[in-house]
Design an enzyme around this catalytic site. Structure first.
Site, PDB file in Angstrom:
ATOM      1  N   CYS A   1       0.827  -1.211   0.000  1.00 49.10           N
ATOM      2  CA  CYS A   1       0.000   0.000   0.000  1.00 49.10           C
ATOM      3  C   CYS A   1       0.859   1.258   0.000  1.00 49.10           C
ATOM      4  O   CYS A   1       2.045   1.234   0.330  1.00 49.10           O
ATOM      5  CB  CYS A   1      -0.917  -0.013   1.221  1.00 49.10           C
ATOM      6  SG  CYS A   1      -2.374   1.041   1.012  1.00 49.10           S
TER       7      CYS A   1
ATOM      8  N   ASP B   1      -6.953  -4.589  11.121  1.00 55.46           N
ATOM      9  CA  ASP B   1      -5.857  -3.621  11.157  1.00 55.46           C
ATOM     10  C   ASP B   1      -5.730  -3.026  12.547  1.00 55.46           C
ATOM     11  O   ASP B   1      -6.610  -3.168  13.403  1.00 55.46           O
ATOM     12  CB  ASP B   1      -6.159  -2.516  10.124  1.00 55.46           C
ATOM     13  CG  ASP B   1      -4.946  -1.692   9.739  1.00 55.46           C
ATOM     14  OD1 ASP B   1      -3.846  -1.945  10.276  1.00 55.46           O
ATOM     15  OD2 ASP B   1      -5.098  -0.788   8.904  1.00 55.46           O
TER      16      ASP B   1
END
Length: 201
Positions: free
Chosen positions: A5, A126
């Site tokens: 990412c 997360d």
């Protein structure tokens, strides 16, 4: 699956094309230091081969903002990191036709239940958007639903995470950076550790 990412530079794309993760993420959250414009995303996506999926990462963005990005063809998936409801996810899927990854910050069993019941196509567990820190993996156990694991993953701990949790995919950003920029050697090392750990499952 491996997702890198925070791709934002031409050099990052060169690295991606060499290492070949499954997915790459473009960040459209204005408060992120990795945020890019729609024009930059289009330019970067044009240089990424079709076999590598592109993900647009948003946090509490408006439906119109996401539709605008999706309409360019620069992204193949939409990843949501805010307080987006199932109704909102349904509308995004309806208007864009793209699969949705919904990220959940995991701090309690209640957070896990929310993730498991989400109508998103994929879920991501997360520690928070861009924290670079892991969360307490011991709360996960056998969830019964495939998920992406994110938060603080790097070449030194991703192998252990896969061995312990066997997630569907792993996501990293700061874990493959040096001084805030993507690092080719760390990207290679991350993928090598993922492959090595996956072979032992």
């Amino acid at each position: 699956m491996i997702k890198f990412c925070g791709i934002r530079r031409q050099e990052d794309v060169d690295y991606v094309n060499e290492v070949k993760p499954d997915l790459v993420g473009f960040v459209f959250w204005p408060k992120s230091k990795r945020c890019i414009t729609i024009e930059q995303a289009v330019e970067l996506a044009d240089r990424i081969p079709d076999e590598i999926g592109t993900v647009g990462v948003f946090l509490d963005a408006t439906l119109e903002e996401i539709i605008e990005v999706a309409s360019t063809g620069a992204i193949d998936y939409i990843q949501l990191h805010g307080n987006e409801s199932d109704r909102y996810i349904y509308m995004i899927k309806t208007y864009t036709g793209l699969p949705v990854i919904k990220a959940f910050v995991i701090k309690s069993q209640e957070d896990i239940e929310k993730a498991l019941n989400s109508m998103a196509d994929y879920i991501m567990l997360d520690s928070g958007p861009g924290t670079g820190e892991t969360f307490d993996w011991s709360v996960l156990g056998d969830l019964g639903r495939p998920y992406f694991l994110a938060g603080g993953l790097n070449p030194t701990n991703v192998g252990g995470a896969i061995a312990k949790l066997q997630p569907m995919g792993v996501d990293t950003s700061s874990g493959i950076e040096t001084d805030g920029c993507k690092d080719l050697e760390k990207m290679k090392a991350f993928k090598e550790e993922v492959i090595k750990a996956s072979e032992t499952i």
